[in-house]
Every structure is written in C-alpha cells, then in structure tokens.
Design a protein around this motif. Sequence first.
Motif, short mmCIF file in Angstrom:
data_model
loop_
_atom_site.label_atom_id
_atom_site.label_comp_id
_atom_site.label_asym_id
_atom_site.label_seq_id
_atom_site.Cartn_x
_atom_site.Cartn_y
_atom_site.Cartn_z
N VAL A 81 14.84 35.03 27.45
CA VAL A 81 16.04 36.06 28.03
C VAL A 81 15.59 37.25 28.52
O VAL A 81 14.53 38.02 28.12
CB VAL A 81 16.43 36.76 25.99
CG1 VAL A 81 17.43 36.90 25.90
CG2 VAL A 81 16.82 34.87 25.30
N GLY A 82 16.34 37.52 29.46
CA GLY A 82 16.12 38.83 30.22
C GLY A 82 17.15 38.89 31.43
O GLY A 82 17.73 38.35 31.82
N THR A 83 16.73 38.71 32.57
CA THR A 83 17.24 39.20 33.54
C THR A 83 17.67 37.83 34.78
O THR A 83 16.50 37.30 34.26
CB THR A 83 16.80 40.31 35.04
OG1 THR A 83 15.53 39.43 35.13
CG2 THR A 83 15.46 41.41 34.25
N GLU A 84 18.62 37.46 35.29
CA GLU A 84 18.56 36.99 35.73
C GLU A 84 17.66 36.20 36.56
O GLU A 84 17.39 34.90 36.99
CB GLU A 84 20.65 37.12 37.10
CG GLU A 84 21.16 37.18 35.73
CD GLU A 84 23.13 36.62 36.49
OE1 GLU A 84 22.92 36.39 38.03
OE2 GLU A 84 24.05 36.88 35.81
N ALA A 88 20.88 37.55 31.03
CA ALA A 88 20.90 35.49 31.13
C ALA A 88 19.70 35.44 29.35
O ALA A 88 19.08 36.27 29.47
CB ALA A 88 20.23 35.04 32.36
N VAL A 89 19.91 33.79 30.08
CA VAL A 89 19.65 33.63 28.57
C VAL A 89 19.39 32.41 29.02
O VAL A 89 20.23 30.86 30.06
CB VAL A 89 20.36 33.11 27.26
CG1 VAL A 89 19.95 32.33 26.07
CG2 VAL A 89 20.47 34.34 26.47
N ALA A 90 18.18 31.11 28.44
CA ALA A 90 17.96 30.12 29.33
C ALA A 90 18.01 28.77 27.74
O ALA A 90 16.77 29.33 26.89
CB ALA A 90 16.86 29.71 30.37
N ILE A 99 23.33 30.71 30.93
CA ILE A 99 24.37 31.70 30.43
C ILE A 99 24.16 32.31 31.84
O ILE A 99 22.73 32.95 30.93
CB ILE A 99 25.06 31.95 29.30
CG1 ILE A 99 24.72 30.05 27.78
CG2 ILE A 99 25.74 32.99 29.15
CD1 ILE A 99 24.95 31.02 26.80
N SER A 100 24.12 32.74 32.59
CA SER A 100 24.55 34.35 32.89
C SER A 100 25.73 34.91 33.45
O SER A 100 27.09 34.66 32.88
CB SER A 100 23.66 33.43 34.68
OG SER A 100 24.67 32.64 35.25
#
Length: 669
Positions: free
Chosen positions: A111-114, A99-101, A83-84
């Motif tokens: 969870v962090g930067t794109e 963003a979240v993976a 999700i970005s």
Amino acid sequence: MLGQAHAGLQNLKRGSMSDAAPPPRDDTDSPGRRLSRRSLLVGGGVIGAAAVAGGVAYGVNASRKPQSSAAATAGASTAAIIISNGRVWTGDPTTFAEAVAINASGTIIAVGTEAEVRKLNGPKTQAIDAKGGTVMPGIHDAHQHTMSGGEGLYYPTLENAVLTVGELQQKVQAILDKQGDDRPDNWLVVVDWNPAGLTDAVAHRKYLDALRTTRPIFLRGSDFHNGWANMRALEIAGLTNDTPSPDGGVIVKDADGPTGLLKDAAQWIVGGQAPPLTEAQQREASEDAFAFLAGVGITSIMDAAGPAARANSFAELTDSGVAKQRISVASGVDKAQIDAADETLAEMNAVREQFKDHPRVKVRTAKVFMDGVSEYPAQTAAMLDPYLDADGKPTDRRGELYVSEADFTKIATRLDKEGWQIHTHSIGDHAVRASLDGFEAAQKANGGARNRHTVTHVQFCSEQDVPRFAQNQVIANMQMQWASPFSFTLASLEPYVGPDRHRRMYPLGSIAKTGAQVSGSSDWPVDKLNPWNQVRTAVDRKGTFSETGGALYPEQGISLNDSLLMHTAGSAYQLFQDDITGTIAVGKQADLVVLDRDLFGVPIAEVSGATVNYTLIDGQVVHDISTQSGQRFINKASFASAASAAPVFQNALATVNRHSVCCGGTRHA
C-alpha cells in the motif's frame, strides 16, 4: 476498542481525514506513471488492512499487525492485482495512498505510492483503474436481515408512501386486479406499508374489507412492528374478541372485536398464516440478495437474530458460491429461551462449535430483543418518562421492556461467562439503560469486558448513560440513515416525546466524543439499503430522507472520515474481523471497493449517490460494474422508480423503512 485505539473516533476535532489536506495527485497518463491497463480477471487479492502510516491496529484484539509498505514490497514477488489511479482511503485519518497490490491468496502485499506498488507489477498482474475514485475497505454491515431482505423482494410493495385511505385502497385494489386469482385462501401479502403515513385515519380492517376481493390480505408495516389485516385474514388466524394479546404484542380491538391492526408479536399470528416462499423462490431470493449486497459495496454482514440453525443455510450458500461475504449469525434469545437458559445455551454452544472453523460463517453473537419502536401508533419502545399525547400532556404509556432488568442481567451474565457477544435491540432510553446495566453486571461478575457487547439502534439515550458505552466498553451500533427529518422522526414522533427528548435522538456525536466504539449498519430490509447514504447522513444529518431540506440536530454529526471508520473498521471490530479486514494495510485480506468518485473531493450530499464500480472479497472480484449484472447498479436512482429496472432490485432500493425486522414468526431487530 476502536475508540480507544484510534484518535479519529476518540477526538472528532483532531486528525480527521476530512479536514486534512489530501496529497497532490499526478493525473498524467504516461506509461511511467500509470500501470498498464489489462483486462480484469477474477482471482487475486482483496482489501483488508490497517493504516499505511504508523501501522495503526484497529481493535483491542488486532493480533495480526500490518507491516509497512516498504517491508512488504521488499519481500514480495509479483502482484495478482494492482489497483491504482485513485484516492486510497486506508483507514488512517492522516494519510491517503495511491495504489494497492494484492497477491493470489487475497492478501494485501503493498500500500503506498504508485511508484512503490508498481515494483510488484508482473507479466500476469491484472490492473484495476480506479479512474480517480475512492479505493477503500468494503462496508461491514453489522446489523441486517439478509434472508428476510431477499424474501421481501418477491412481494408487491407500497413503497412506504404517505397515503390517504382512499389512495391506499386504490393501490391495493390495483394489485389484486393485476393478480386476478380471487380464491378465498389465496393470501395477498404486501410489504412496505407506512404505519405512520396513513394521513386521514387509523388502520382498521373495514378499509381492507371494502376492497373487491375474498382473499385474505396482510399489509406488512415498513417498521416491522405493525401489521394490518382484513377480516378474512383474521378469520383464518382464528382471532376473535376473546383472543388474548401475546407476550410482546398487541391485538388492537374495539367494540366489534379485533380491528385488524396488530402490533409487534401479534402481527405474526396473522402474517405467519401466509404460505412461505417455495424452496426455488428462496434460493433465487438469496442469490439476488447477495448480488445486491456486493453491488452496493458490502463485504461482511451480521444477520441480526434468527435461530442459530440459520447458520446452516448461510453455510450452504457460501459453500456453493452464492454468498461471497463474510457472515456472522446472531442467535435470537427470547423470554422463553431465557427461562430455559440451560437448554438454550446447550443448543447455542453446539451450533457455535459446529461453525468455529468455517471460513465464512461464524456464530458467536446472542441477540436479545429489549423493546419495540417509539413512533406513533406503536409506541412500544421502553422509555424512562411517559409518552405524551397529541396535546403534549403525559400519558400512562412508557412502552415496555420485553425482557425485565432482572431477567436480562441473569441471561447476560450466563452468556458473557460462556464467551458470547450480546447484541440488544434497544430503541428507548429505558431499554438502553437496562442493556448497559446488564452488561455492567455481567462484566463485574465475570472479570471485565471481553466479548464486545453491543447495543443496536440507540434512538434515545439518557445523558447520564452516554458515557457508559465507553466506560463499559460497549459498542453502539447505529443506523444513521434514520437521523434525518422525515415522517418517522417528525410527525409520528416529535409531538409524542417532547422537545427535550427529541433533541437527544440518535446521539452519535455525543457517544463518539466519549471515546466509545461505534459501528454502522443498515437494518435492511427494514430500510432502504444504501450504505453510502448511511455514511453521508452520519455527517450532515440530512441524507436522502430529509423531507424538510434541513438537518436533524446537526451538532450530533461526525466527520466524513469518522463516518467511514464507523462503517468499516468499527463494524469489523464488532464482528471480530478487525485482525483481517476493515482497513487497508499490508497483511490483511483484501475486502475492498472501488467507487466512481473521490468521496473527499465532492460535496457531502454527493456521497449518497456513490456507485460501486468494483467489489472484491478475498481478492476475488464479486461485483464489476462493466459486466451485464453489474450494470444493474449504475444508476441507483432509476431502480427506485424506472419501469425498466430489474424488479428484484426495484423493491430493495425503493424501500424507505424503519426499525427491526420480524420475519417467519421470529422477531428481529
């Protein structure tokens, strides 16, 4: 407690995300910046995590501590869902992510930067474009009545309207005329009658008896503490002038016998005579209810008081795929059950054991109904000082405790010893104090706070009792949409409690400042189910209910960040889910929502209107606004009035109600 572990709720002036400057966002749409857009498939990860920065663990029992984003990325392969392109509110009060993976088992892996999260993008990774909206943990509704909410969608509604007797008669007669069937045993049950909104009279059976029908009529009060019946309904129930009022209820009478106005437990003597929904109707109602919950972003619930065996119904719904949410079931404990404590506990313990390993349904909470409601005409909430009359003079009425201090201390000590969380309905300041006294006694007897005991509603609280929530590690579970100036807090209440008590109504800010744990909930279907209005009203004390345009004692408001924490991490803690959900962090399960707007980039009034574009639970997309079913939720306002809206959701979104549900003869709150 969350309040002890997280400065965002301990100190409302420090570290509040609503006061922090958000990081800059790069809104370019280049392939190097943004993930490719693929069609969204069901399956993959979900949200549930702690903070990105500092790895904050929420709750004293947060046994699974999230890893840092870098560590997770280094050890992961590819993501099932990324999700970005949104503002990721993780639950940390100082840091937003980009963003979240999520992996195929529904666990958050980054969870962090794109740029960081994009490293997990693979050929089969599905992309969710947040389109600049907020990505955040799903709402944990820690006090509602799900089955009752679903069932209530089937009945005609008066929409909690303020009406004269004549206007009410016209509306009910129109329902009768439309239905047509005038058999004398064909019950008409109408929901969402506003007991405080009858402007020119007190409810009396004669007004319903004047309608053109032979049918029994029962109007269910939107506060679930008042019912109104016609003579035919009273006859079927066998109520006469000689019928005594039941424990915990009042059959209002005049010189001619029962007036048709029934308070608290008395209303179910009559309302319980109406035939229940059929099995097929109940199933359909449940399907609609859980779809509705997902559509407004609710990923976990507590069903607040029914028989413990209700867990079997929830288990069937989860096992068959109807209910996706995580469900806690509170087992109601009334005065008779307290008197038979050994038998009661044996039955409760057996049900708890039955569900201890169920992946979705848990039974570990005992619900005790301490009092009623404070509004006129009920005035059954237990108050330390007397209610006032319309002229401001003290009366001899203080409400009543449905369970005495001695009885509550006895059962609380037993329940606490056997590891039960206790959840009390407490509206009046006397009921709140009795709850706190009982919890304190139980903890002293059994060796300290360990079971996350909770007081729900907390409409009134003595100033000297406010610090006791933090001191005794008791959770304050509050429905903040009620903290608004409207008929229930103004005309039906303010004259009868006086200005000093009125100023102490819903003292969320005062309780939170002490470092106490607070959690949020809706009490649906007692109230309109819009968690985003709950989030908003906790901040501005106006919400969509304000009838004056002003706020209800705005000094009791909290920050937006802390309101979000209250409805996510705070409620997850109450529900014993803080180790797996409630925040966005690596290692937690991905129960999350994607909203249509950046909550921190719009005026607070616009938070109420937030639309949920996606809801994920354990990485499965359970609500997608782009689908046909998801389209029902695009315009919440239309559901309240538009004839084209799906009828099942019209009622749910139009209802503007009040405290504690009572359904099927069982008092809830």
